[in-house]
Design a protein around this motif. Structure first.
Motif, PDB file in Angstrom:
ATOM      1  N   ASP A 222       0.837  -1.201   0.000  1.00 16.83           N
ATOM      2  CA  ASP A 222       0.000   0.000   0.000  1.00 16.83           C
ATOM      3  C   ASP A 222       0.868   1.246   0.000  1.00 16.83           C
ATOM      4  OD1 ASP A 222       0.827   0.635   2.622  1.00 16.83           O
ATOM      5  OD2 ASP A 222      -0.972  -0.180   3.571  1.00 16.83           O
ATOM      6  N   LEU A 223       0.217   2.403   0.162  1.00 17.73           N
ATOM      7  CA  LEU A 223       0.887   3.697   0.141  1.00 17.73           C
ATOM      8  C   LEU A 223       0.682   4.464   1.440  1.00 17.73           C
ATOM      9  CD1 LEU A 223      -0.074   4.875  -3.468  1.00 17.73           C
ATOM     10  CD2 LEU A 223       2.144   4.001  -2.708  1.00 17.73           C
ATOM     11  N   THR A 224       0.342   3.792   2.503  1.00 14.24           N
ATOM     12  CA  THR A 224      -0.022   4.517   3.715  1.00 14.24           C
ATOM     13  C   THR A 224       1.133   5.338   4.273  1.00 14.24           C
ATOM     14  OG1 THR A 224      -1.081   4.313   5.876  1.00 14.24           O
ATOM     15  CG2 THR A 224       0.571   2.669   5.333  1.00 14.24           C
ATOM     16  N   GLY A 225       0.774   6.457   4.892  1.00 13.51           N
ATOM     17  CA  GLY A 225       1.696   7.277   5.662  1.00 13.51           C
ATOM     18  C   GLY A 225       1.103   7.552   7.031  1.00 13.51           C
ATOM     19  N   GLU A 226       0.344   6.584   7.548  1.00 16.37           N
ATOM     20  CA  GLU A 226      -0.450   6.773   8.761  1.00 16.37           C
ATOM     21  C   GLU A 226       0.044   5.843   9.868  1.00 16.37           C
ATOM     22  OE1 GLU A 226      -4.587   6.253   7.449  1.00 16.37           O
ATOM     23  OE2 GLU A 226      -3.852   6.780   5.449  1.00 16.37           O
TER      24      GLU A 226
ATOM     25  N   ILE B  70       2.770  -8.472   4.597  1.00 11.94           N
ATOM     26  CA  ILE B  70       1.985  -7.233   4.599  1.00 11.94           C
ATOM     27  C   ILE B  70       2.988  -6.094   4.600  1.00 11.94           C
ATOM     28  CG2 ILE B  70       0.221  -5.889   5.787  1.00 11.94           C
ATOM     29  CD1 ILE B  70      -0.737  -8.655   4.790  1.00 11.94           C
ATOM     30  N   VAL B  71       3.131  -5.420   3.470  1.00  8.01           N
ATOM     31  CA  VAL B  71       4.201  -4.431   3.305  1.00  8.01           C
ATOM     32  C   VAL B  71       3.582  -3.048   3.107  1.00  8.01           C
ATOM     33  CG1 VAL B  71       6.359  -3.888   2.172  1.00  8.01           C
ATOM     34  CG2 VAL B  71       5.527  -6.246   2.156  1.00  8.01           C
ATOM     35  N   HIS B  72       3.705  -2.235   4.126  1.00  5.41           N
ATOM     36  CA  HIS B  72       3.176  -0.881   4.061  1.00  5.41           C
ATOM     37  C   HIS B  72       4.189   0.089   3.445  1.00  5.41           C
ATOM     38  CE1 HIS B  72      -0.271  -2.069   6.422  1.00  5.41           C
ATOM     39  NE2 HIS B  72       0.493  -2.514   7.387  1.00  5.41           N
ATOM     40  N   SER B  73       3.675   1.220   2.983  1.00  9.88           N
ATOM     41  CA  SER B  73       4.510   2.377   2.650  1.00  9.88           C
ATOM     42  C   SER B  73       5.456   2.128   1.488  1.00  9.88           C
ATOM     43  CB  SER B  73       5.306   2.809   3.889  1.00  9.88           C
ATOM     44  OG  SER B  73       4.454   2.893   5.007  1.00  9.88           O
ATOM     45  N   CYS B  74       4.894   1.725   0.359  1.00  8.74           N
ATOM     46  CA  CYS B  74       5.692   1.361  -0.813  1.00  8.74           C
ATOM     47  C   CYS B  74       5.713   2.441  -1.881  1.00  8.74           C
ATOM     48  CB  CYS B  74       5.182   0.042  -1.396  1.00  8.74           C
ATOM     49  SG  CYS B  74       5.471  -1.374  -0.321  1.00  8.74           S
ATOM     50  N   GLY B  75       5.555   3.709  -1.474  1.00 10.68           N
ATOM     51  CA  GLY B  75       5.675   4.817  -2.404  1.00 10.68           C
ATOM     52  C   GLY B  75       6.754   5.776  -1.943  1.00 10.68           C
ATOM     53  N   PHE B  76       6.602   7.070  -2.254  1.00 13.61           N
ATOM     54  CA  PHE B  76       7.566   8.075  -1.801  1.00 13.61           C
ATOM     55  C   PHE B  76       7.665   8.047  -0.281  1.00 13.61           C
ATOM     56  CE2 PHE B  76       8.837  12.673  -1.248  1.00 13.61           C
ATOM     57  CZ  PHE B  76      10.120  12.491  -1.707  1.00 13.61           C
ATOM     58  N   ASP B  77       6.570   7.749   0.378  1.00 13.35           N
ATOM     59  CA  ASP B  77       6.578   7.317   1.778  1.00 13.35           C
ATOM     60  C   ASP B  77       6.431   5.804   1.748  1.00 13.35           C
ATOM     61  OD1 ASP B  77       6.422  10.079   2.590  1.00 13.35           O
ATOM     62  OD2 ASP B  77       4.259   9.963   2.319  1.00 13.35           O
TER      63      ASP B  77
END
Length: 436
Positions: free
Chosen positions: A129-133, A155-162
């Motif tokens: 996902d792209l979460t920043g939370e 479960i891999v969070h934060s796979c974008g610029f964050d």
């Protein structure tokens, strides 16, 4: 609706057996494909996913999914459509059971993500996902980590610029320093050297949700805890704010590395990214070092007086913005001018963006190192779509190259070297070097 749409559209609620991973119908499902970043991610996959990759598009509105598919390159026109809704756990369970990886852009994740992360963990399905939370990732650890470990899900969070630049740069430093036998990392600082691009409407909406959540005292304590994500289920390490560098400090650049000049400003996503990097260190059994400390900053120029003034403005502005998001009257005013979810810049603007992120450290043997990640494309949109899509492809197609870790992970802990290789192939520069 055309006959083609009827025959190719499936419903996530349809009965599906949870067979072995090799029998999954899809390699990858893009959930939220009708959103702005979701469609950009789907387009990237249509252009760059290896031939034969089995991809489906998912969302709650079949008509909108069909419209998105028509706008994608010809290769995507036979991708199946899956109707699934964040408010229907049964539809999410069925969708997760059909794919090896679910790639979701449906945020804010505190509002829309909880059921999906549990569904993926329960089905043994990898997830990005792209979460920043921070509160959402804490929820994920508490509610889904043990299940994911049992089922073998990542479960891999934060796979974008964050938070890929933050997380992967430190991992690259760790690998280089280990290979050189140069000791362990100590004080380590991320510096966003330069960028062109904007903040997505989805990121702004996440900030709205966090501002609302922060009215609760327990959530405020979590947000202020520098180790909020470092523990396992139900284990939030007690750590004072002063145990790690402040997320809002002005930093003299030469203290980060002698090669730098001026004053560094706080990076506006430091309060999230630093927690992800610290979780990576925890998941890697504190491999970065017993005296590892991590901060994030932003370059605002090398002229001492001017950069100090600019850094001060950034620090005050960041604090004022967060305060304004929490205060009703100013919040309503900001909502009128800030981008909404689903909004974003033109393709020309997205293509003209870029970022350069550098991370500096000094090792326990006194040697200095720098990692650099550089990429073209608006960081919040185009570059983020590349990082998210390549993360999903890494999990779906490169399983023999991945660490054996499962559970609620970070990009570095879940994918490490395999993700670096894919991002380099996608045009990113990622390098770690010793400084002299």
């Amino acid at each position: 609706m055309s006959g083609e749409d009827i025959t190719e559209t499936t419903t996530a609620g349809a009965p599906e057996s949870q067979a072995g991973d090799g029998d999954r119908e899809f390699d990858l499902v893009v959930f939220g494909a009708t959103g702005f970043v979701g469609e950009i991610t789907a387009r990237y996959l249509a252009d760059h996913a290896p031939i034969g990759t089995r991809i489906a598009l998912a969302g709650r509105n079949e008509t909108k999914l069909s419209e998105v598919r028509r706008r994608l390159p010809l290769r995507a026109h036979d991708w199946p459509l899956i109707v699934a809704d964040s408010n229907s756990p049964a539809s999410l369970d069925a969708m997760a059971a059909r794919t090896r990886v679910v790639c979701t852009t449906v945020g804010p994740y505190l509002k829309y993500g909880e059921a999906l992360v549990v569904a993926a963990a329960s089905a043994g399905t990898d997830y990005v996902d792209l979460t920043g939370e921070v509160p959402f990732v804490r929820y994920s650890i508490d509610k889904a980590h043990e299940t994911a470990v049992a089922t073998g899900a990542r479960i891999v969070h934060s796979c974008g610029f964050d938070s890929v630049p933050s997380d992967i740069n430190v991992y690259a430093l760790y690998k280089k320093i280990s290979d050189d036998g140069a000791g362990e990392l100590t004080d380590t600082t991320f510096v966003l050297r330069s960028m062109r691009g904007g903040v997505s409407g989805g990121t702004i909406d996440s900030m709205r949700v966090i501002a609302d959540q922060a009215r609760d005292a327990a959530t405020r304590r979590l947000l202020l805890n520098p180790q909020a994500l470092s523990g396992g289920p139900g284990e939030v390490p007690r750590a004072g704010i002063s145990s790690e560098p402040s997320d809002l400090n002005l930093v003299q650049a030469k203290k980060v590395d002698p090669s730098l000049r001026g004053t560094l400003a706080p990076f506006f996503m430091a309060s999230y990214n630093t927690r992800i990097v610290r979780r990576s260190n925890a998941l890697l059994d504190n491999a970065y070092g017993s005296d590892f400390h991590y901060a994030e900053t932003m370059n605002v120029g090398g002229v001492p007086a001017l950069s100090t003034l600019a850094a001060g403005v950034v620090a005050v502005g960041t604090g004022a913005f967060l305060g304004a998001m929490s205060f009703g009257p100013t919040r309503r005013l900001l909502d009128r001018v800030l981008p909404e979810p689903g909004e974003g810049p033109s393709e020309k603007t997205r293509n003209s963006g870029y970022f350069v992120a550098e991370t500096y450290t000094r090792t326990t043997t006194g040697r200095r190192y720098r990692a650099r990640m550089r990429a073209k494309g608006d960081p919040g949109y185009k570059a983020t779509a590349v990082m998210l899509a390549e993360s999903a492809l890494t999990l779906a197609l490169d399983r023999d190259r991945l660490p054996s870790r499962t559970g609620v992970l970070t990009p570095a802990a879940a994918m490490g070297d395999a993700l670096i290789a894919r991002l380099r192939d996608a045009g990113f520069t990622i390098e770690a070097t010793e400084l002299t």
